[in-house]
Design an enzyme around this catalytic site. Structure first.
Site, PDB file in Angstrom:
ATOM      1  N   VAL A 116       7.878   2.350 -32.951  1.00 31.39           N
ATOM      2  CA  VAL A 116       8.579   3.342 -32.124  1.00 31.39           C
ATOM      3  C   VAL A 116       9.507   2.625 -31.133  1.00 31.39           C
ATOM      4  CG1 VAL A 116       6.716   5.039 -32.327  1.00 31.39           C
ATOM      5  CG2 VAL A 116       6.643   3.391 -30.451  1.00 31.39           C
ATOM      6  N   CYS A 122      10.159  24.109 -24.649  1.00 26.82           N
ATOM      7  CA  CYS A 122      11.480  24.504 -25.204  1.00 26.82           C
ATOM      8  C   CYS A 122      12.116  23.388 -26.023  1.00 26.82           C
ATOM      9  CB  CYS A 122      12.409  24.924 -24.054  1.00 26.82           C
ATOM     10  SG  CYS A 122      13.003  23.534 -23.085  1.00 26.82           S
ATOM     11  N   SER A 130      -0.953  -3.559 -40.480  1.00 25.65           N
ATOM     12  CA  SER A 130      -2.361  -3.731 -40.877  1.00 25.65           C
ATOM     13  C   SER A 130      -2.733  -2.722 -41.956  1.00 25.65           C
ATOM     14  CB  SER A 130      -3.277  -3.547 -39.649  1.00 25.65           C
ATOM     15  OG  SER A 130      -3.022  -2.269 -39.076  1.00 25.65           O
ATOM     16  N   GLN A 144       7.023   2.039 -38.921  1.00 23.58           N
ATOM     17  CA  GLN A 144       5.996   2.774 -38.178  1.00 23.58           C
ATOM     18  C   GLN A 144       6.222   2.544 -36.687  1.00 23.58           C
ATOM     19  OE1 GLN A 144       1.885   2.187 -40.184  1.00 23.58           O
ATOM     20  NE2 GLN A 144       3.140   0.435 -40.755  1.00 23.58           N
ATOM     21  N   HIS A 174       7.031   7.356 -37.098  1.00 21.78           N
ATOM     22  CA  HIS A 174       6.189   7.740 -35.949  1.00 21.78           C
ATOM     23  C   HIS A 174       6.990   8.019 -34.698  1.00 21.78           C
ATOM     24  CE1 HIS A 174       2.693   5.465 -38.087  1.00 21.78           C
ATOM     25  NE2 HIS A 174       2.903   6.660 -38.597  1.00 21.78           N
ATOM     26  N   CYS A 234      12.626  25.046 -18.343  1.00 23.71           N
ATOM     27  CA  CYS A 234      11.553  26.057 -18.451  1.00 23.71           C
ATOM     28  C   CYS A 234      10.273  25.646 -17.733  1.00 23.71           C
ATOM     29  CB  CYS A 234      11.243  26.302 -19.940  1.00 23.71           C
ATOM     30  SG  CYS A 234      10.283  24.957 -20.668  1.00 23.71           S
TER      31      CYS A 234
HETATM   32  C1  BV8 Z   1      -1.637  12.830 -39.829  1.00 24.99           C
HETATM   33  C2  BV8 Z   1       2.786   6.402 -32.468  1.00 24.99           C
HETATM   34  C3  BV8 Z   1      -2.520  14.833 -40.368  1.00 24.99           C
HETATM   35  C4  BV8 Z   1       2.260   6.593 -31.121  1.00 24.99           C
HETATM   36  C5  BV8 Z   1       0.992   5.996 -34.072  1.00 24.99           C
HETATM   37  C6  BV8 Z   1      -9.542   8.827 -41.688  1.00 24.99           C
HETATM   38  C7  BV8 Z   1      -9.067   8.217 -42.846  1.00 24.99           C
HETATM   39  C8  BV8 Z   1      -7.701   8.201 -43.133  1.00 24.99           C
HETATM   40  C9  BV8 Z   1      -6.787   8.806 -42.256  1.00 24.99           C
HETATM   41  C10 BV8 Z   1      -7.278   9.401 -41.124  1.00 24.99           C
HETATM   42  C11 BV8 Z   1      -8.635   9.421 -40.823  1.00 24.99           C
HETATM   43  N1  BV8 Z   1      -8.787  10.049 -39.651  1.00 24.99           N
HETATM   44  C12 BV8 Z   1      -7.580  10.452 -39.200  1.00 24.99           C
HETATM   45  C13 BV8 Z   1      -6.658  10.069 -40.094  1.00 24.99           C
HETATM   46  C14 BV8 Z   1      -5.216  10.301 -40.023  1.00 24.99           C
HETATM   47  C15 BV8 Z   1      -4.607   9.350 -39.014  1.00 24.99           C
HETATM   48  C16 BV8 Z   1      -4.942   7.917 -39.364  1.00 24.99           C
HETATM   49  O1  BV8 Z   1      -4.370   7.355 -40.279  1.00 24.99           O
HETATM   50  N2  BV8 Z   1      -5.877   7.324 -38.596  1.00 24.99           N
HETATM   51  C17 BV8 Z   1      -6.237   5.949 -38.876  1.00 24.99           C
HETATM   52  C18 BV8 Z   1      -6.403   5.184 -37.552  1.00 24.99           C
HETATM   53  C19 BV8 Z   1      -7.524   5.941 -39.705  1.00 24.99           C
HETATM   54  N3  BV8 Z   1      -3.194   9.546 -39.147  1.00 24.99           N
HETATM   55  C20 BV8 Z   1      -2.609  10.515 -38.434  1.00 24.99           C
HETATM   56  O2  BV8 Z   1      -3.188  11.212 -37.609  1.00 24.99           O
HETATM   57  C21 BV8 Z   1      -1.146  10.768 -38.741  1.00 24.99           C
HETATM   58  N4  BV8 Z   1      -0.951  12.170 -38.905  1.00 24.99           N
HETATM   59  O3  BV8 Z   1      -2.358  12.286 -40.615  1.00 24.99           O
HETATM   60  O4  BV8 Z   1      -1.451  14.155 -39.748  1.00 24.99           O
HETATM   61  C22 BV8 Z   1      -2.098  16.177 -40.581  1.00 24.99           C
HETATM   62  C23 BV8 Z   1      -2.119  16.669 -41.889  1.00 24.99           C
HETATM   63  C24 BV8 Z   1      -1.785  17.949 -42.088  1.00 24.99           C
HETATM   64  C25 BV8 Z   1      -1.435  18.760 -41.015  1.00 24.99           C
HETATM   65  C26 BV8 Z   1      -1.415  18.252 -39.714  1.00 24.99           C
HETATM   66  C27 BV8 Z   1      -1.744  16.954 -39.485  1.00 24.99           C
HETATM   67  C28 BV8 Z   1      -0.252  10.307 -37.596  1.00 24.99           C
HETATM   68  C29 BV8 Z   1      -0.359   8.814 -37.450  1.00 24.99           C
HETATM   69  C30 BV8 Z   1       0.654   8.354 -36.404  1.00 24.99           C
HETATM   70  C31 BV8 Z   1      -0.102   7.840 -35.213  1.00 24.99           C
HETATM   71  N5  BV8 Z   1       0.870   7.275 -34.283  1.00 24.99           N
HETATM   72  N6  BV8 Z   1       1.848   5.532 -33.176  1.00 24.99           N
HETATM   73  C32 BV8 Z   1       2.361   5.313 -30.340  1.00 24.99           C
HETATM   74  O5  BV8 Z   1       2.903   4.300 -30.862  1.00 24.99           O
HETATM   75  O6  BV8 Z   1       1.890   5.347 -29.210  1.00 24.99           O
HETATM   76  S1  BV8 Z   1       0.054   4.903 -34.958  1.00 24.99           S
HETATM   77  C33 BV8 Z   1       0.309   3.294 -34.491  1.00 24.99           C
HETATM   78  O7  BV8 Z   1      -0.296   2.533 -35.551  1.00 24.99           O
HETATM   79  C34 BV8 Z   1       1.752   2.791 -34.422  1.00 24.99           C
HETATM   80  O8  BV8 Z   1       2.722   3.702 -34.871  1.00 24.99           O
HETATM   81  C35 BV8 Z   1       1.726   1.622 -35.381  1.00 24.99           C
HETATM   82  O9  BV8 Z   1       2.939   1.367 -35.923  1.00 24.99           O
HETATM   83  C36 BV8 Z   1       0.767   2.150 -36.377  1.00 24.99           C
HETATM   84  C37 BV8 Z   1       0.285   1.199 -37.414  1.00 24.99           C
HETATM   85  O10 BV8 Z   1      -0.149   0.016 -36.767  1.00 24.99           O
HETATM   86  P1  BV8 Z   1       0.587  -1.343 -37.235  1.00 24.99           P
HETATM   87  O11 BV8 Z   1       2.058  -1.146 -37.089  1.00 24.99           O
HETATM   88  O12 BV8 Z   1       0.087  -1.723 -38.580  1.00 24.99           O
HETATM   89  O13 BV8 Z   1       0.142  -2.349 -36.114  1.00 24.99           O
HETATM   90  P2  BV8 Z   1      -1.235  -3.148 -36.019  1.00 24.99           P
HETATM   91  O14 BV8 Z   1      -1.353  -3.685 -34.632  1.00 24.99           O
HETATM   92  O15 BV8 Z   1      -2.342  -2.314 -36.588  1.00 24.99           O
HETATM   93  O16 BV8 Z   1      -1.032  -4.375 -37.037  1.00 24.99           O
HETATM   94  C38 BV8 Z   1      -0.055  -5.370 -36.738  1.00 24.99           C
HETATM   95  C39 BV8 Z   1      -0.029  -6.296 -37.928  1.00 24.99           C
HETATM   96  O17 BV8 Z   1       0.991  -7.270 -37.695  1.00 24.99           O
HETATM   97  C40 BV8 Z   1      -1.325  -7.067 -38.139  1.00 24.99           C
HETATM   98  O18 BV8 Z   1      -1.661  -7.016 -39.520  1.00 24.99           O
HETATM   99  C41 BV8 Z   1      -0.969  -8.503 -37.731  1.00 24.99           C
HETATM  100  O19 BV8 Z   1      -1.656  -9.461 -38.529  1.00 24.99           O
HETATM  101  C42 BV8 Z   1       0.498  -8.541 -38.045  1.00 24.99           C
HETATM  102  N7  BV8 Z   1       1.284  -9.508 -37.264  1.00 24.99           N
HETATM  103  C43 BV8 Z   1       1.044  -9.987 -36.013  1.00 24.99           C
HETATM  104  N8  BV8 Z   1       2.031 -10.860 -35.657  1.00 24.99           N
HETATM  105  C44 BV8 Z   1       2.900 -10.910 -36.716  1.00 24.99           C
HETATM  106  C45 BV8 Z   1       2.435 -10.057 -37.735  1.00 24.99           C
HETATM  107  N9  BV8 Z   1       3.074  -9.901 -38.915  1.00 24.99           N
HETATM  108  C46 BV8 Z   1       4.211 -10.616 -39.093  1.00 24.99           C
HETATM  109  N10 BV8 Z   1       4.732 -11.448 -38.174  1.00 24.99           N
HETATM  110  C47 BV8 Z   1       4.110 -11.619 -36.983  1.00 24.99           C
HETATM  111  N11 BV8 Z   1       4.631 -12.469 -36.059  1.00 24.99           N
HETATM  112 ZN    ZN Z   2      11.560  23.186 -21.424  1.00 24.88          ZN
END
Ligand code: BV8
Ligand code: ZN
Length: 247
Positions: free
Chosen positions: A101, A128, A188, A99, A117, A149
């Site tokens: 980037v 474009c 998460s 997930q 992602h 563009c």
């Molecule tokens: C889509 C890119 C629809 C940009 C990102 C309600 C319910 C369910 C779903 C939804 C809802 N409302 C909306 C939705 C859909 C939505 C979604 O899921 N929302 C969530 C918040 C509820 N999803 C979308 O919109 C997706 N698209 O659904 O399209 C659609 C359908 C049809 C037609 C058209 C459209 C698109 C989702 C992509 C979003 N983009 N990022 C950017 O990075 O700027 S999301 C972002 O969160 C990152 O990509 C990241 O990777 C991702 C997930 O987060 P995690 O990687 O898990 O990171 P986090 O900080 O949360 O957790 C870190 C973990 O590591 C923790 O657990 C921690 O304990 C642990 N950790 C810490 N240190 C360590 C460790 N583990 C191991 N070792 C360590 N040392």
């Molecule tokens: Zn262009």
């Protein structure tokens, strides 16, 4: 430290998948999204990581991504990324589904990667679709526009409400379905559809191993929950496999 069952699985597995999130890059110094140092502590995802916010607050969103690009440009892969590269050498059927980037899996040497992602080091014109490098983007202070563009240039990441790249999603789904050993590392398990992959793998008979300092929604379906840092735990698992191979 590791169960007999896991060791058996490591020896018998034919197809291994690593599903990773921001946690695997934490030890490289990349802030996670929802942790204490979380990127979204200061900002809310809906404010920044979506297309409408980008059109409304283009300056602010570009500022946030430039800040993150600078961080990514100055970090290195960590032992967790390198351990996954070792796994890929050991198992003939292998995939990393990330997930993240931050491009760190590729920089560490992983080959078969599905980037669900997008990649923060990519940029493209919203009109474009022409690609633009980070060098050009980071050299400008004003909002970057396409030299062909005149369209607005955006970061090459998938925002909330946007579809995941079809080829990446299809490949990731296929890999999750064929896995007999599925690691969920440093995520998460909140963002969908990515977070549905461990459940998909489980339903298809995969042995689910979660590596995370804290439990997550995925912990409920995990066959093993290894509590700790991926940079510490993953190299230990690689060592076990290599020792087992020697004996
Ligand atoms: C889509 C890119 C629809 C940009 C990102 C309600 C319910 C369910 C779903 C939804 C809802 N409302 C909306 C939705 C859909 C939505 C979604 O899921 N929302 C969530 C918040 C509820 N999803 C979308 O919109 C997706 N698209 O659904 O399209 C659609 C359908 C049809 C037609 C058209 C459209 C698109 C989702 C992509 C979003 N983009 N990022 C950017 O990075 O700027 S999301 C972002 O969160 C990152 O990509 C990241 O990777 C991702 C997930 O987060 P995690 O990687 O898990 O990171 P986090 O900080 O949360 O957790 C870190 C973990 O590591 C923790 O657990 C921690 O304990 C642990 N950790 C810490 N240190 C360590 C460790 N583990 C191991 N070792 C360590 N040392
Ligand atoms: Zn262009």
């Amino acid at each position: 430290m590791f169960s007999e069952k896991l060791i058996q699985k490591l020896k018998s597995a034919e197809s291994v998948v690593f599903f990773t999130g921001a946690g695997i890059s934490a030890e490289s110094g990349v802030p996670t999204f929802r942790g204490e140092d979380g990127l979204w502590k200061k900002f809310k995802p809906e404010e920044l990581a979506n297309f409408d916010a980008f059109l409304k607050n283009t300056e602010l969103v570009w500022e946030w991504y430039k800040y993150r690009k600078q961080i990514i440009a100055n970090v290195q892969p960590n032992p967790g990324h390198y351990a996954i590269v070792e796994f890929e050498k050991i198992y003939k059927s292998f995939a990393v589904i990330t997930q993240n980037v931050d491009n760190l899996h590729r920089r560490a040497g992983s080959k078969n990667i599905f980037e669900l992602h997008g990649n923060i080091q990519h940029n493209y014109c919203i009109k474009c679709k022409k690609d633009f490098s980070d060098e050009l983007i980071l050299s400008k202070t004003e909002i970057p526009n396409c030299d062909v563009c005149g369209g607005l240039i955006r970061p090459g990441v998938v925002w909330f409400g946007e579809m995941l790249p079809e080829d990446q999603w299809n490949g990731a789904e296929r890999a999750a379905l064929s896995a007999d050993l599925f690691f969920s590392v440093g995520t998460s398990g909140i963002v969908y559809p990515a977070a549905s992959l461990p459940y998909l793998a489980k339903r298809n008979g995969a042995y689910i191993v979660e590596v995370n300092p804290d439990p997550t929604p995925i912990t409920e379906i995990a066959d093993e929950f290894l509590s700790g840092k991926s940079g510490v735990i993953l190299p230990q698992i690689v060592k076990i496999i290599l020792d087992e191979k020697e004996n």
